[in-house]
Each structure stands twice: as structure tokens, then as C-alpha cells.
Scaffold this motif. Structure first.
Motif, PDB file in Angstrom:
ATOM      1  N   SER A 132       6.260  24.859  -5.923  1.00 44.04           N
ATOM      2  CA  SER A 132       7.183  23.732  -5.954  1.00 44.04           C
ATOM      3  C   SER A 132       6.415  22.425  -5.776  1.00 44.04           C
ATOM      4  CB  SER A 132       8.218  23.874  -4.841  1.00 44.04           C
ATOM      5  OG  SER A 132       9.023  25.014  -5.058  1.00 44.04           O
ATOM      6  N   SER A 133       7.127  21.312  -5.996  1.00 48.28           N
ATOM      7  CA  SER A 133       6.554  19.991  -5.758  1.00 48.28           C
ATOM      8  C   SER A 133       7.620  19.115  -5.121  1.00 48.28           C
ATOM      9  CB  SER A 133       6.040  19.362  -7.049  1.00 48.28           C
ATOM     10  OG  SER A 133       7.116  19.078  -7.916  1.00 48.28           O
ATOM     11  N   LEU A 134       7.154  18.096  -4.410  1.00 48.71           N
ATOM     12  CA  LEU A 134       8.046  17.134  -3.779  1.00 48.71           C
ATOM     13  C   LEU A 134       7.539  15.736  -4.104  1.00 48.71           C
ATOM     14  CD1 LEU A 134      10.345  16.289  -1.836  1.00 48.71           C
ATOM     15  CD2 LEU A 134       8.673  16.461   0.023  1.00 48.71           C
ATOM     16  N   THR A 135       8.384  14.941  -4.743  1.00 50.26           N
ATOM     17  CA  THR A 135       8.066  13.544  -5.014  1.00 50.26           C
ATOM     18  C   THR A 135       8.863  12.686  -4.043  1.00 50.26           C
ATOM     19  OG1 THR A 135       7.580  13.967  -7.330  1.00 50.26           O
ATOM     20  CG2 THR A 135       8.113  11.687  -6.723  1.00 50.26           C
ATOM     21  N   VAL A 136       8.160  11.799  -3.335  1.00 48.32           N
ATOM     22  CA  VAL A 136       8.775  10.914  -2.348  1.00 48.32           C
ATOM     23  C   VAL A 136       8.758   9.498  -2.898  1.00 48.32           C
ATOM     24  CG1 VAL A 136       8.685  10.048   0.016  1.00 48.32           C
ATOM     25  CG2 VAL A 136       7.936  12.390  -0.481  1.00 48.32           C
ATOM     26  N   THR A 137       9.945   8.888  -3.014  1.00 51.69           N
ATOM     27  CA  THR A 137      10.031   7.472  -3.358  1.00 51.69           C
ATOM     28  C   THR A 137      10.171   6.694  -2.056  1.00 51.69           C
ATOM     29  OG1 THR A 137      12.432   7.592  -3.691  1.00 51.69           O
ATOM     30  CG2 THR A 137      11.030   7.903  -5.636  1.00 51.69           C
ATOM     31  N   ILE A 138       9.617   5.496  -2.058  1.00 51.20           N
ATOM     32  CA  ILE A 138       9.522   4.708  -0.827  1.00 51.20           C
ATOM     33  C   ILE A 138      10.179   3.356  -1.048  1.00 51.20           C
ATOM     34  CG2 ILE A 138       7.914   3.668   0.816  1.00 51.20           C
ATOM     35  CD1 ILE A 138       5.873   5.868  -0.261  1.00 51.20           C
ATOM     36  N   ASP A 139      11.052   2.975  -0.129  1.00 48.08           N
ATOM     37  CA  ASP A 139      11.722   1.678  -0.164  1.00 48.08           C
ATOM     38  C   ASP A 139      11.480   0.952   1.158  1.00 48.08           C
ATOM     39  OD1 ASP A 139      12.983   2.044  -2.690  1.00 48.08           O
ATOM     40  OD2 ASP A 139      14.577   3.203  -1.742  1.00 48.08           O
ATOM     41  N   GLY A 140      11.635  -0.369   1.135  1.00 54.57           N
ATOM     42  CA  GLY A 140      11.661  -1.151   2.357  1.00 54.57           C
ATOM     43  C   GLY A 140      10.323  -1.560   2.941  1.00 54.57           C
ATOM     44  N   VAL A 141       9.203  -1.293   2.250  1.00 57.58           N
ATOM     45  CA  VAL A 141       7.911  -1.732   2.769  1.00 57.58           C
ATOM     46  C   VAL A 141       7.901  -3.260   2.697  1.00 57.58           C
ATOM     47  CG1 VAL A 141       5.412  -1.678   2.417  1.00 57.58           C
ATOM     48  CG2 VAL A 141       6.766   0.401   2.127  1.00 57.58           C
ATOM     49  N   ASN A 142       7.668  -3.925   3.842  1.00 57.56           N
ATOM     50  CA  ASN A 142       7.895  -5.370   3.909  1.00 57.56           C
ATOM     51  C   ASN A 142       6.726  -6.247   3.480  1.00 57.56           C
ATOM     52  OD1 ASN A 142       6.199  -5.257   6.114  1.00 57.56           O
ATOM     53  ND2 ASN A 142       7.716  -5.938   7.610  1.00 57.56           N
ATOM     54  N   ASN A 143       5.571  -5.661   3.167  1.00 54.00           N
ATOM     55  CA  ASN A 143       4.461  -6.462   2.629  1.00 54.00           C
ATOM     56  C   ASN A 143       3.468  -5.535   1.938  1.00 54.00           C
ATOM     57  OD1 ASN A 143       2.249  -5.644   4.522  1.00 54.00           O
ATOM     58  ND2 ASN A 143       3.588  -6.625   6.045  1.00 54.00           N
ATOM     59  N   LYS A 144       2.484  -6.120   1.287  1.00 53.84           N
ATOM     60  CA  LYS A 144       1.507  -5.346   0.529  1.00 53.84           C
ATOM     61  C   LYS A 144       0.203  -5.144   1.294  1.00 53.84           C
ATOM     62  CE  LYS A 144       3.427  -6.564  -3.918  1.00 53.84           C
ATOM     63  NZ  LYS A 144       3.180  -7.037  -5.267  1.00 53.84           N
TER      64      LYS A 144
END
Length: 138
Positions: A18-30
């Protein structure tokens, strides 16, 4: 193949990894990097990366493409996110251990007095699975 008459899993999906792809939201800076630690058991969760099944980091500016963990056995997993803004490889804390950097967990549980439990963050990974984590800052 039918399990208990309510869930169907194709033989091809059941037999393979199997595989798991994680999307990420809310990171406040680079600044720095975002690291995800994938756990298959509660021991070491959430901050003992040496107990994780896998750890992957990407530059904070690249989070929009997400992170994929591949070659996984189907099962239950939990993911811990750290926005390591100063790239020192650890979560920096202030007074009373309150995190100074961004963090997050699979299933996005409410965090009040310490990190959530492994059980509160577990997700089932079968076939090609996806989940979303929102970074939090205190």
C-alpha cells in the motif's frame, strides 16, 4: 473478497503493498522544512523518529506537492508533522514544553494538554490511501 459482508477488497489490492499520500495545509511560512513521521504502533509516537516506520522531510516551500510513503503493509498508521522552521531536526519548545514550531497529526485532532494518543490519530491504509494534515501553531 468480501469481509463480513460489508467491506470489499479486491484481491489485487489485498495482495500488494500500500501507499499513503499526505497533503499538508496551514504551514505559515516557507522557512526550514516540514517533516512527517509515520508510525505503525504507539511506542514512540509522536516525537521519537527513531521508532517511526519512515520519516520524510521536504522544504517548507514545497509542501503543496505532498509526501508519499510507499511500500507499506496494509494496516493502521499515525502520522506526526513537524514544521522545523529552523531546520535543527527537533521541535523547539518554550516554557512548559509548549511548541514554538508548527505541528500536526493525522485525523487533525484537537490538541490541548499534550499530544494526542496514537489511537486518536490512526488511519487505515489499504491500497493507495490519502490523508490531509493541517499544521497548528501555538
Amino acid at each position: 473478497m468480501s469481509i463480513g459482508g460489508t467491506i470489499s477488497i479486491s484481491p489485487a489490492a489485498h495482495a500488494g503493498k500500500s501507499s499513503l499520500t499526505v497533503t499538508i495545509d496551514g504551514v505559515n511560512n516557507k522557512n526550514g522544512q516540514v517533516c512527517l513521521s509515520l508510525f505503525s504502533q504507539s511506542q514512540g509516537f509522536p516525537n521519537r523518529q527513531d521508532r517511526a516506520v519512515a520519516v520524510k522531510c521536504i522544504q517548507s516551500g514545497d509542501v503543496s506537492r505532498g509526501i508519499t510513503f510507499g511500500n507499506l503493509e496494509p494496516g493502521s498508521y499515525a502520522v506526526a508533522l513537524l514544521h522545523d522552521a529552523n531546520s535543527d531536526g527537533k521541535i523547539n519548545t518554550g516554557f512548559l514544553g509548549i511548541p514554538k514550531e508548527g505541528f500536526g497529526f493525522s485525523r487533525n485532532p484537537q490538541v490541548s494538554n499534550g499530544p494526542p494518543s496514537f489511537q486518536d490519530t490512526t488511519i487505515v491504509v489499504v491500497g493507495q490511501s490519502t490523508t490531509q494534515i493541517r499544521a497548528s501553531y501555538l
